[in-house]
Scaffold this motif. Structure first.
Motif, short mmCIF file in Angstrom:
data_model
loop_
_atom_site.label_atom_id
_atom_site.label_comp_id
_atom_site.label_asym_id
_atom_site.label_seq_id
_atom_site.Cartn_x
_atom_site.Cartn_y
_atom_site.Cartn_z
N ASN A 200 34.11 -38.37 -9.29
CA ASN A 200 34.91 -37.89 -8.16
C ASN A 200 36.40 -38.12 -8.47
OD1 ASN A 200 35.92 -37.08 -5.73
ND2 ASN A 200 35.03 -38.74 -4.54
N GLN B 285 38.28 -32.72 -6.33
CA GLN B 285 38.12 -33.07 -4.92
C GLN B 285 38.51 -31.93 -3.98
OE1 GLN B 285 40.43 -36.64 -4.35
NE2 GLN B 285 38.79 -37.95 -5.12
N SER C 105 36.18 -35.77 -1.21
CA SER C 105 34.88 -35.79 -1.90
C SER C 105 34.84 -34.64 -2.91
CB SER C 105 33.73 -35.71 -0.90
OG SER C 105 33.78 -34.51 -0.17
N VAL C 106 33.79 -34.62 -3.73
CA VAL C 106 33.67 -33.56 -4.73
C VAL C 106 33.54 -32.22 -4.02
CG1 VAL C 106 32.24 -32.65 -6.60
CG2 VAL C 106 32.68 -35.11 -6.47
N ASP D 70 30.85 -40.25 -6.93
CA ASP D 70 30.46 -39.47 -8.10
C ASP D 70 29.16 -38.70 -7.82
OD1 ASP D 70 32.62 -40.75 -9.23
OD2 ASP D 70 31.42 -42.09 -10.47
N ASP E 83 24.63 -37.85 -4.75
CA ASP E 83 25.91 -38.55 -4.84
C ASP E 83 25.66 -40.02 -5.23
OD1 ASP E 83 25.18 -39.93 -2.53
OD2 ASP E 83 26.66 -38.95 -1.25
#
Length: 163
Positions: free
Chosen positions: A58, A63, A68-69, A112, A143
């Protein structure tokens, strides 16, 4: 008789090294061949030829506006893992093509991301024996807390390479 697959040969060769070296070499080659994967710093963690694990940290460059991703980065992670496992199992005279990506974002991701894609023995047999076709490749994206923020369906097709 199916044509030799250079990617499969490479994976088999580097899997003879210790896991960290093998993962490093596969990641370098993957990022070199798939430029967007290099931009997003996707890592190949490991593969046994039937299953593959990919990771995306991440980092700021992947992002979204809430830290967050990004949804598109998660899609890339799932597509990359499924494409890799299809690619190493196809004969060298076949071309893999993503046909359909269906992604349902069901929870907010934390940290991640990891994608694990796998093929069944039956799917590998189809890839090797049929001149062209399609399969639904199973992939689970989680996640760092272990939740599955996106449920994915990836349908891959293959056709003969043009000479």
């Amino acid at each position: 008789m199916s044509a030799s697959n250079p990617l499969k040969k490479f994976v088999e060769k580097v899997n003879q090294y210790p896991a960290p070296i093998s993962a490093f070499l596969m990641t370098k080659v993957f990022r070199h061949k798939v430029k967007l994967a290099g931009t997003t710093s996707i890592d190949v963690v490991a593969t046994d030829g039937q299953q593959v694990e990919y990771r995306m940290k991440n980092r700021k460059k992947v992002q979204n506006h809430i830290g967050s991703v990004h949804a598109a980065a998660m899609a890339l992670l799932a597509e990359s893992a499924t494409g890799f496992i299809v690619g190493i199992n196809l004969p060298g005279d076949k071309l893999p093509l993503i046909k359909c990506m269906n992604l349902n974002y069901v929870k907010r991701a934390t940290g991640d991301m990891k994608a694990v894609a796998e093929l069944t023995d039956e799917q590998i047999k189809l890839l090797c024996e049929q001149e062209k076709g399609e399969i639904n490749v199973q992939v689970k994206v989680t996640d760092e807390t272990g939740i599955e923020p996106v449920v994915c369906e990836m349908i891959w097709a293959w056709v003969p390479k043009r000479s």
